[in-house]
Design an enzyme around this catalytic site. Structure first.
Site, PDB file in Angstrom:
ATOM      1  N   LEU A  33     -43.820  73.645  41.277  1.00 15.84           N
ATOM      2  CA  LEU A  33     -44.634  72.853  42.206  1.00 15.84           C
ATOM      3  C   LEU A  33     -45.418  73.715  43.201  1.00 15.84           C
ATOM      4  O   LEU A  33     -44.985  74.793  43.583  1.00 15.84           O
ATOM      5  CB  LEU A  33     -43.723  71.882  42.958  1.00 15.84           C
ATOM      6  CG  LEU A  33     -42.893  70.953  42.061  1.00 15.84           C
ATOM      7  CD1 LEU A  33     -41.983  70.077  42.909  1.00 15.84           C
ATOM      8  CD2 LEU A  33     -43.784  70.092  41.173  1.00 15.84           C
ATOM      9  N   HIS A  37     -49.261  69.412  43.952  1.00 13.56           N
ATOM     10  CA  HIS A  37     -48.226  68.421  43.636  1.00 13.56           C
ATOM     11  C   HIS A  37     -47.733  67.733  44.924  1.00 13.56           C
ATOM     12  O   HIS A  37     -47.559  66.517  44.956  1.00 13.56           O
ATOM     13  CB  HIS A  37     -47.017  69.093  42.968  1.00 13.56           C
ATOM     14  CG  HIS A  37     -47.304  69.748  41.654  1.00 13.56           C
ATOM     15  ND1 HIS A  37     -47.255  71.102  41.472  1.00 13.56           N
ATOM     16  CD2 HIS A  37     -47.621  69.221  40.434  1.00 13.56           C
ATOM     17  CE1 HIS A  37     -47.523  71.402  40.213  1.00 13.56           C
ATOM     18  NE2 HIS A  37     -47.760  70.274  39.556  1.00 13.56           N
ATOM     19  N   GLN A  61     -47.118  67.478  24.499  1.00 11.75           N
ATOM     20  CA  GLN A  61     -48.520  67.637  24.897  1.00 11.75           C
ATOM     21  C   GLN A  61     -49.033  69.063  24.759  1.00 11.75           C
ATOM     22  O   GLN A  61     -50.156  69.360  25.152  1.00 11.75           O
ATOM     23  CB  GLN A  61     -48.739  67.112  26.321  1.00 11.75           C
ATOM     24  CG  GLN A  61     -48.132  67.952  27.421  1.00 11.75           C
ATOM     25  CD  GLN A  61     -48.196  67.236  28.760  1.00 11.75           C
ATOM     26  OE1 GLN A  61     -47.560  66.197  28.961  1.00 11.75           O
ATOM     27  NE2 GLN A  61     -48.973  67.767  29.693  1.00 11.75           N
TER      28      GLN A  61
HETATM   29  P1  AMP Z   1     -48.781  69.182  36.216  1.00 10.06           P
HETATM   30  O1  AMP Z   1     -47.468  69.615  36.809  1.00 10.06           O
HETATM   31  O2  AMP Z   1     -49.746  70.293  36.021  1.00 10.06           O
HETATM   32  O3  AMP Z   1     -48.604  68.301  35.008  1.00 10.06           O
HETATM   33  O4  AMP Z   1     -49.462  68.251  37.312  1.00 10.06           O
HETATM   34  C1  AMP Z   1     -48.794  67.120  37.819  1.00 10.06           C
HETATM   35  C2  AMP Z   1     -49.764  66.323  38.657  1.00 10.06           C
HETATM   36  O5  AMP Z   1     -50.240  67.128  39.723  1.00 10.06           O
HETATM   37  C3  AMP Z   1     -50.995  65.865  37.854  1.00 10.06           C
HETATM   38  O6  AMP Z   1     -51.324  64.549  38.268  1.00 10.06           O
HETATM   39  C4  AMP Z   1     -52.046  66.857  38.295  1.00 10.06           C
HETATM   40  O7  AMP Z   1     -53.362  66.354  38.214  1.00 10.06           O
HETATM   41  C5  AMP Z   1     -51.662  67.092  39.735  1.00 10.06           C
HETATM   42  N1  AMP Z   1     -52.201  68.365  40.213  1.00 10.06           N
HETATM   43  C6  AMP Z   1     -52.044  69.586  39.657  1.00 10.06           C
HETATM   44  N2  AMP Z   1     -52.734  70.516  40.354  1.00 10.06           N
HETATM   45  C7  AMP Z   1     -53.351  69.858  41.360  1.00 10.06           C
HETATM   46  C8  AMP Z   1     -54.220  70.250  42.438  1.00 10.06           C
HETATM   47  N3  AMP Z   1     -54.600  71.518  42.588  1.00 10.06           N
HETATM   48  N4  AMP Z   1     -54.667  69.305  43.275  1.00 10.06           N
HETATM   49  C9  AMP Z   1     -54.289  68.011  43.112  1.00 10.06           C
HETATM   50  N5  AMP Z   1     -53.467  67.576  42.148  1.00 10.06           N
HETATM   51  C10 AMP Z   1     -53.010  68.474  41.276  1.00 10.06           C
END
Ligand code: AMP
Length: 281
Positions: A33, A37, A61
């Site tokens: 995280l 996140h 995925q």
């Molecule tokens: P992930 O752990 O990469 O699957 O991301 C989980 C959630 O966090 C997803 O909804 C992503 O779009 C969001 N997320 C990841 N990086 C960012 C960021 N830099 N800004 C905003 N949301 C993010």
């Protein structure tokens, strides 16, 4: 903060909350995280009474040549960060329980997944929608928060929720960036010091896109060419795609006459990074 690993236990807890009339907010993640996140968690905390964050690196995925094995993981650190945000439950399912022997049911959004990342990551969005629907059925949220960092994913999830009449509100959250503009991502940890400098070219390209449009260049072919050359001036970069699309339908546009999503995917060393911004005419 309660830690739940078992699917039935999560469902039971969610059901108890629902019976008490408690509004459940949900943030699905793959862990490792960062502030991006945590910004979603803070939004969920504002909109709901109980907040569940899932951590699950979803094998479905990832393509066979992708980074499932190497994907960064640090559950203990993640738990501390979520504890500090006063998250109610961290849900950490096992892949074996999510996809037991005999698993064979998938959900697919067919059109919105054709372009952008979908074109280069076959099966990726099918894996995303399948796991997100499963997580929705386990966590039973009233609202779920997704980042605009993964813009196509957000649109695909919204479409699935609409098409399948899921009674869940999907909330989009703005991209959180490092001080210099690099979009936060768990995959940024793959970058060496030198690659980290080149990684900024994604954000700079999005700014350049707006500047070019401001200067009167509206033709997407020309914009793409200029941006690609710009990014490739930075060492270790290889553009996978630069697209200008309608922000609702994700269909390509030929001219930037309306607010247009500029989305890009670029390899910087072995890290595949994505970023996007709405470009205004
Ligand atoms: P992930 O752990 O990469 O699957 O991301 C989980 C959630 O966090 C997803 O909804 C992503 O779009 C969001 N997320 C990841 N990086 C960012 C960021 N830099 N800004 C905003 N949301 C993010």
């Amino acid at each position: 903060m309660k830690e739940v690993k078992n699917i039935k236990e999560m469902q039971k807890l969610a059901e108890e909350w629902r019976k008490e009339g408690i509004k459940i907010g949900f943030v699905p993640t793959m862990g490792f995280l960062h502030e991006g996140h945590l910004s979603l968690v803070r939004i969920a905390k504002k909109l709901a009474q109980k907040v569940v964050v899932s951590i699950f690196v979803n094998p479905l995925q990832f393509g066979p040549q992708e980074d499932f094995r190497d994907y960064p993981r640090d559950i203990e650190r993640d738990k501390k960060l979520l504890e500090a945000e006063e998250v109610d439950v961290v849900f950490i399912p096992e892949a074996e329980e999510m996809y037991p022997q005999g698993f064979q049911t998938y959900v697919e959004v067919t059109e919105l997944t054709k372009g952008l990342c979908g074109a280069f990551r076959p099966g990726h969005f099918k894996g995303v929608t399948t796991v997100v629907l499963k997580l929705f059925n386990i966590v039973k949220p009233h609202i779920a928060v997704f980042g605009e960092k993964d813009y196509q994913q957000l649109m695909v999830i919204k479409r699935m929720v609409k098409d399948l009449n899921l009674d869940i509100e999907i909330v989009g959250a703005p991209i959180v960036r490092e001080k210099d503009g690099l979009a936060m991502s768990s995959r940024n940890t793959y970058l060496s010091e030198e690659e980290r400098k080149s990684a900024l070219s994604l954000y700079k390209a999005l700014q350049k896109a707006q500047e070019l449009v401001n200067s009167g260049i509206k033709d997407v072919k020309q914009l793409k060419e200029e941006l690609k050359n710009f990014i490739h001036q930075h060492p270790y970069t290889k553009v996978q795609y630069i697209e200008f699309v309608n922000p609702e339908t994700l269909e390509s546009v030929e001219k930037v006459d309306n607010p247009t999503l500029c989305a890009l995917a670029v390899f910087v060393g072995k890290a595949r990074l994505i970023d996007n911004a709405i470009i205004k005419p």
